[in-house]
Design a protein around this motif. Structure first.
Motif: not given
Length: 464
Positions: A32-51, A62-65
């Motif tokens: 399986i070829v995926e341009k994103g990251r494994p699921i454990e490495q998917r983190h949205c910084p908005k949780d801390q930045t609020r934007k 939208t991208t990753g496993f």
């Protein structure tokens, strides 16, 4: 490298293709070829930045496993009436049978046993009666709610299982093109931006998801993959107080309403209802910001959000529905200086923009804190806007207070579906050994139907 099966995209369709193969036939060499990251490495910084930080080179939501599935509301629609047009290809009864089978797989990997929206009785009848009087159809659809945080746990378990079964997962690589010879697909060209590779396979499965719809559309044109113009959905994300939706939330959890409002009679529908949920932002290629929504199993807000989508089907000579929707999104982003726009429903009817101070006084406080108050009507096409307004007014008869002045509308909510790839019941295209699955194929919409299509693809390839 030579494989039995090369899968492009680690969304639900690609994942369940591999999953069904290894569960029933373990001697296949699968990648399986995926341009994103494994699921454990998917983190949205908005949780801390609020934007939104407009992460590069892609949005982790939208991208990753598991694609957008791991960061969406995580709802499995358990009715063949919901989720695209795949039942018209494989048959409704068989599709419903396969929904049950696929649902059991999710349960095996930890999905919640509880199913929402199965209550019957007088309350459902009353909601349906109101819908009929308003000229709308209420679609019965039981929902298994994974929840945004729980979905990540489930897909992590699936990712680990696939790796344990010998499926090779190549992350951080994008598929550039197909390798074709005499109308036969031999493999794919992939790159991580620094080096290029070629992967050869007896079968190539393209399951690029909604985000890959534009890419697959270009491949179809380049290589003569037969397809027909697809549908594109343009709409808004609506947010109201939980008190307004309380009755529907308790009885149905997700009220799927469909209408064909005058004067244009386009299909307009509700989608992805999130009781106690949060409005979110997703970033697509070319810095296109679109609105979405999700809800957690435990963390709850004071609001309910849902999408209202207007379907557009174009005819000759136009063949670029995705580009059309992207232009609408780009114009809206321009008005919001790169942010999602939000406007009160009453201000739309009054022909004025919404100001931040007006939002601060409202009962409905936006759950997307960096949304920009403004005027979505300055970018939304007239036909879509009229359809949405008339649908909201009809929905107000089903859910009194839905069309209140303070109801919030976020834009743009866009759903990209590839031009529908022509295929038979075994998913064979006009290119030998090439298969196109999931939302990017134009046949499915959502987690369950994409997963189901993957299961059937796995069975098909397991016969070879």
């Amino acid at each position: 490298m030579k494989y039995d099966v090369v899968i492009v995209g680690a969304g639900p369709a690609g994942i369940f293709t591999a999953l069904e193969l290894v569960r029933n036939k373990k001697d296949k060499k699968i990648v399986i070829v995926e341009k994103g990251r494994p699921i454990e490495q998917r983190h949205c910084p908005k949780d801390q930045t609020r934007k939104c930080m407009s992460c590069k080179p892609f949005c982790h939501i939208t991208t990753g496993f598991s694609g957008a599935g791991a960061f969406s509301d995580g709802k499995l629609s358990l009715s063949c009436e919901v989720g695209g047009d795949l039942p018209s290809l494989i048959g409704e009864d068989f599709a419903q049978e396969m929904i049950h089978y696929t649902d059991q797989i999710y349960l095996e990997f930890g999905a919640d046993q509880h199913v929402e929206g199965v209550q019957q009785g007088q309350e459902v009848k009353e909601i349906r009666r109101r819908a009929i009087q308003a000229g709308l159809k209420l679609v019965d659809c039981p929902i298994r709610h994974l929840g945004t945080e729980k979905a990540q746990t489930i897909y992590k378990a699936i990712q680990d299982y696939l790796e344990d079964q010998g499926v090779e997962l190549i992350f951080g690589h994008e598929c550039q093109d197909l390798i074709l010879e005499d109308s036969r697909c031999l493999g794919v060209h992939i790159t991580n931006g620094r080096e290029n590779r070629e992967l050869y396979g007896s079968h190539v499965v393209v399951a690029a998801g909604r985000r890959g719809a534009d890419w697959l559309e270009k491949l179809c044109a380049k290589h003569g993959i037969l397809h027909t113009p697809g549908t594109v959905d343009i709409g808004v994300r609506v947010e109201v107080r939980n008190e307004i939706m309380e009755r529907v939330n308790n009885v149905l959890y997700e009220s799927k309403l469909i209408g064909y409002p005058r004067p244009f009679k386009n299909k307009v529908r509700t989608f992805c209802q999130n009781p106690g949920g949060f409005v979110s932002q997703e970033n697509y290629d070319n810095d296109l910001a679109v609105v979405n929504g999700h809800s957690y199993k435990d963390l709850k807000s004071d609001n309910t959000n849902l999408a209202i989508l207007c379907s557009h089907n174009f005819s000759e000579p136009f063949h670029q529905p995705i580009a059309y929707a992207q232009k609408v999104g780009e114009l809206t982003n321009m008005l919001g200086a790169g942010h999602i726009l939000v406007q009160r429903y009453g201000d739309i009817l009054d022909g004025k923009r919404t100001w931040p101070k007006e939002l601060s006084r409202s009962n409905v406080r936006p759950t997307l804190p960096d949304a920009q108050a403004g005027d979505i009507t300055a970018a939304m096409p007239y036909r879509a806007m009229v359809n949405i307004i008339n649908f909201i007014q009809a929905a107000d008869q089903v859910v009194p207070g839905f069309a209140a002045e303070e109801t919030l509308l976020y834009s743009p909510e866009l759903k990209f579906y590839s031009n529908r790839v022509k295929m038979d019941k075994d998913f064979n295209t006009n290119i030998e050994n090439l298969y196109c699955l999931g939302d990017s194929s134009g046949w499915t919409r959502g987690l369950m139907m994409a997963s189901l299509m993957g299961v059937l693809m796995g069975r098909r390839l397991g016969r070879d």
